[in-house]
Motif scaffolding. Structure first.
Motif, mmCIF file in Angstrom:
data_model
loop_
_atom_site.group_PDB
_atom_site.id
_atom_site.type_symbol
_atom_site.label_atom_id
_atom_site.label_comp_id
_atom_site.label_asym_id
_atom_site.label_seq_id
_atom_site.Cartn_x
_atom_site.Cartn_y
_atom_site.Cartn_z
ATOM 1 N N MET A 1 0.965 -1.215 0.157
ATOM 2 C CA MET A 1 0.266 -0.170 -0.236
ATOM 3 C C MET A 1 0.617 0.858 -0.301
ATOM 4 O O MET A 1 2.167 1.434 1.507
ATOM 5 C CB MET A 1 -0.622 0.169 1.380
ATOM 6 C CG MET A 1 -1.558 0.927 1.121
ATOM 7 S SD MET A 1 -3.145 1.271 2.684
ATOM 8 C CE MET A 1 -3.756 -0.613 2.754
ATOM 9 N N MET A 2 1.026 2.373 -1.084
ATOM 10 C CA MET A 2 1.312 3.499 -1.236
ATOM 11 C C MET A 2 0.840 4.555 0.093
ATOM 12 O O MET A 2 -0.473 4.458 0.504
ATOM 13 C CB MET A 2 1.218 4.506 -1.895
ATOM 14 C CG MET A 2 1.836 3.195 -3.204
ATOM 15 S SD MET A 2 3.429 2.984 -3.421
ATOM 16 C CE MET A 2 3.748 4.193 -4.891
ATOM 17 N N PRO A 3 1.197 5.223 0.786
ATOM 18 C CA PRO A 3 1.533 6.246 1.600
ATOM 19 C C PRO A 3 0.045 7.011 0.899
ATOM 20 O O PRO A 3 -0.003 7.909 -0.161
ATOM 21 C CB PRO A 3 2.682 7.269 2.624
ATOM 22 C CG PRO A 3 3.139 6.042 1.558
ATOM 23 C CD PRO A 3 3.115 5.234 0.165
ATOM 24 N N TYR A 4 -0.602 8.065 2.259
ATOM 25 C CA TYR A 4 -1.218 9.055 1.488
ATOM 26 C C TYR A 4 -0.513 9.987 1.991
ATOM 27 O O TYR A 4 -0.041 10.572 3.005
ATOM 28 C CB TYR A 4 -2.425 8.957 2.335
ATOM 29 C CG TYR A 4 -3.375 10.254 1.680
ATOM 30 C CD1 TYR A 4 -4.576 9.484 0.376
ATOM 31 C CD2 TYR A 4 -3.770 11.016 1.941
ATOM 32 C CE1 TYR A 4 -5.439 10.927 0.189
ATOM 33 C CE2 TYR A 4 -4.910 12.403 1.032
ATOM 34 C CZ TYR A 4 -5.639 12.052 0.687
ATOM 35 O OH TYR A 4 -6.989 12.586 0.096
ATOM 36 N N VAL A 5 -0.883 11.499 1.037
ATOM 37 C CA VAL A 5 -0.276 12.602 1.513
ATOM 38 C C VAL A 5 -0.628 13.972 1.337
ATOM 39 O O VAL A 5 -1.478 14.145 0.815
ATOM 40 C CB VAL A 5 1.198 12.911 0.948
ATOM 41 C CG1 VAL A 5 1.777 13.963 0.921
ATOM 42 C CG2 VAL A 5 2.277 12.078 0.785
ATOM 43 N N ASP A 6 -0.624 14.793 2.675
ATOM 44 C CA ASP A 6 -0.952 16.241 2.634
ATOM 45 C C ASP A 6 0.004 17.204 2.266
ATOM 46 O O ASP A 6 1.230 17.328 2.611
ATOM 47 C CB ASP A 6 -2.204 16.589 3.922
ATOM 48 C CG ASP A 6 -3.138 15.893 4.155
ATOM 49 O OD1 ASP A 6 -3.953 15.686 2.994
ATOM 50 O OD2 ASP A 6 -3.620 16.105 5.082
ATOM 51 N N SER A 117 11.877 4.543 -2.512
ATOM 52 C CA SER A 117 11.729 3.323 -1.812
ATOM 53 C C SER A 117 11.067 1.680 -2.422
ATOM 54 O O SER A 117 11.559 0.750 -1.820
ATOM 55 C CB SER A 117 11.482 3.339 -0.545
ATOM 56 O OG SER A 117 9.757 3.390 -0.406
ATOM 57 N N ASP A 118 9.852 1.995 -2.882
ATOM 58 C CA ASP A 118 9.268 0.975 -3.620
ATOM 59 C C ASP A 118 9.889 0.755 -5.545
ATOM 60 O O ASP A 118 8.871 -0.034 -5.915
ATOM 61 C CB ASP A 118 7.226 1.419 -3.724
ATOM 62 C CG ASP A 118 6.735 1.475 -2.345
ATOM 63 O OD1 ASP A 118 7.794 0.848 -1.347
ATOM 64 O OD2 ASP A 118 6.106 1.858 -1.952
#
Length: 120
Positions: A1-6, A117-118
């Motif tokens: 799962m890829m992170p979420y960014v604000d 990193s992925d």
């Protein structure tokens, strides 16, 4: 799962940078304690005023202001929503005098398209 960014872009008056740094330190602690994975604040150093588009134009920065670019990383969108709900209820940020014009702040939530990193 890829992170979420604000992500955030805003202008801070040069004479209010120290007040902004103090607010940022508090905000960082609050977000991290409530579950953010990372919190980054950057002050513009090489941010030219473009003829058509630029960071300074986007936030209508004046000559006595500096552009701030920041982001917060979360595990996913659901985590972001949960963390932000806790942050908004946290008394450490209640009644804080904002050392910038919030009406000129640009912000939004982003799903991650690519992360170095992925790719290794």
């Amino acid at each position: 799962m890829m992170p979420y960014v604000d992500g955030f872009v805003l202008a801070v008056a040069k004479d209010k940078i120290e007040a902004y740094k103090a607010l940022a330190r508090t905000a960082c602690a609050v977000w991290m304690e409530h579950g953010a994975l990372d919190y980054v604040e950057c002050i513009g150093d090489d941010v030219p005023y473009g003829e058509l588009t630029s960071f300074p134009r986007a936030v209508m920065a004046t000559e006595d202001e500096v552009v701030v670019f920041s982001w917060i990383i979360y595990r996913d969108r659901a985590s972001r929503d949960a963390v932000n709900a806790k942050v908004m209820a946290d008394p450490r940020l209640k009644g804080s005098d904002m050392p910038f014009d919030g009406k000129r702040m640009i912000y939004g939530g982003f799903t991650t398209l690519l992360q170095a990193s992925d790719t290794h």
